[in-house]
Enzyme design. Structure first.
Site, mmCIF file in Angstrom:
data_model
loop_
_atom_site.group_PDB
_atom_site.id
_atom_site.type_symbol
_atom_site.label_atom_id
_atom_site.label_comp_id
_atom_site.label_asym_id
_atom_site.label_seq_id
_atom_site.Cartn_x
_atom_site.Cartn_y
_atom_site.Cartn_z
ATOM 1 N N THR A 105 0.745 -1.217 -0.019
ATOM 2 C CA THR A 105 -0.171 0.016 -0.065
ATOM 3 C C THR A 105 0.814 1.271 0.094
ATOM 4 O O THR A 105 0.368 2.451 -0.315
ATOM 5 C CB THR A 105 -0.960 0.056 1.195
ATOM 6 O OG1 THR A 105 -0.043 -0.195 2.483
ATOM 7 C CG2 THR A 105 -1.903 -1.103 1.075
ATOM 8 N N ARG A 106 2.181 1.122 0.353
ATOM 9 C CA ARG A 106 3.087 2.321 0.052
ATOM 10 C C ARG A 106 3.344 2.682 -1.139
ATOM 11 O O ARG A 106 3.497 1.884 -1.915
ATOM 12 C CB ARG A 106 4.268 2.078 1.248
ATOM 13 C CG ARG A 106 5.161 0.959 0.621
ATOM 14 C CD ARG A 106 6.486 0.998 1.403
ATOM 15 N NE ARG A 106 7.419 0.048 0.596
ATOM 16 C CZ ARG A 106 7.927 -0.987 1.031
ATOM 17 N NH1 ARG A 106 7.734 -1.280 2.104
ATOM 18 N NH2 ARG A 106 8.851 -1.736 0.325
ATOM 19 N N CYS A 107 3.919 4.066 -1.508
ATOM 20 C CA CYS A 107 4.329 4.524 -2.409
ATOM 21 C C CYS A 107 5.767 4.859 -2.339
ATOM 22 O O CYS A 107 6.049 5.679 -1.440
ATOM 23 C CB CYS A 107 3.432 5.702 -2.886
ATOM 24 S SG CYS A 107 2.866 5.323 -4.757
ATOM 25 N N LEU A 108 6.702 4.607 -3.181
ATOM 26 C CA LEU A 108 7.852 4.937 -3.094
ATOM 27 C C LEU A 108 8.309 5.818 -4.528
ATOM 28 O O LEU A 108 7.812 5.798 -5.386
ATOM 29 C CB LEU A 108 8.744 3.683 -3.130
ATOM 30 C CG LEU A 108 8.698 2.661 -1.983
ATOM 31 C CD1 LEU A 108 9.665 1.715 -2.241
ATOM 32 C CD2 LEU A 108 8.668 3.312 -0.683
#
Length: 108
Positions: A105-108
């Protein structure tokens, strides 16, 4: 989704809910759904992702993936373009899905 007479639960984006449902035959089916026919090069990335996840409980970032795959498999040509050639809809998302790992769910 039914696979080998077993009900496999996937989310609305096609990611496995239970990492323990994963096996190589299921990976082949998941890859086919993504339009990918798995070759040795794909399996190297999938294997690295699964090992990394099982050890650290997270998936590797792109830089970590590339640097470690260069060392482990002695692949000089590996870079983001190479990964996109293997997983054209987005290497991180497709590898995670085919590897049976939880959706990130994280965006890098």
């Amino acid at each position: 989704m039914v696979f080998n007479r077993k009900n496999i639960i996937i989310d609305s984006h096609g990611y496995l809910i239970n990492i323990n449902d994963w096996n190589k035959n299921l990976a082949i089916k998941l890859a086919n759904r993504e339009g990918i026919c798995l070759r040795k090069e794909h399996w190297q990335v999938i294997s690295f992702f699964r090992s990394f996840y099982l050890k650290f409980n997270t998936v590797p970032g792109m830089r970590v993936l590339i640097e470690n795959m260069k060392k482990k498999y002695r692949i000089k040509k590996i870079n983001s373009c190479y990964l996109f050639s293997l997983f054209p809809k987005g290497p991180m998302n497709q590898v995670i899905k085919i590897s049976g790992l939880p959706r990130q769910t994280r965006c890098l």
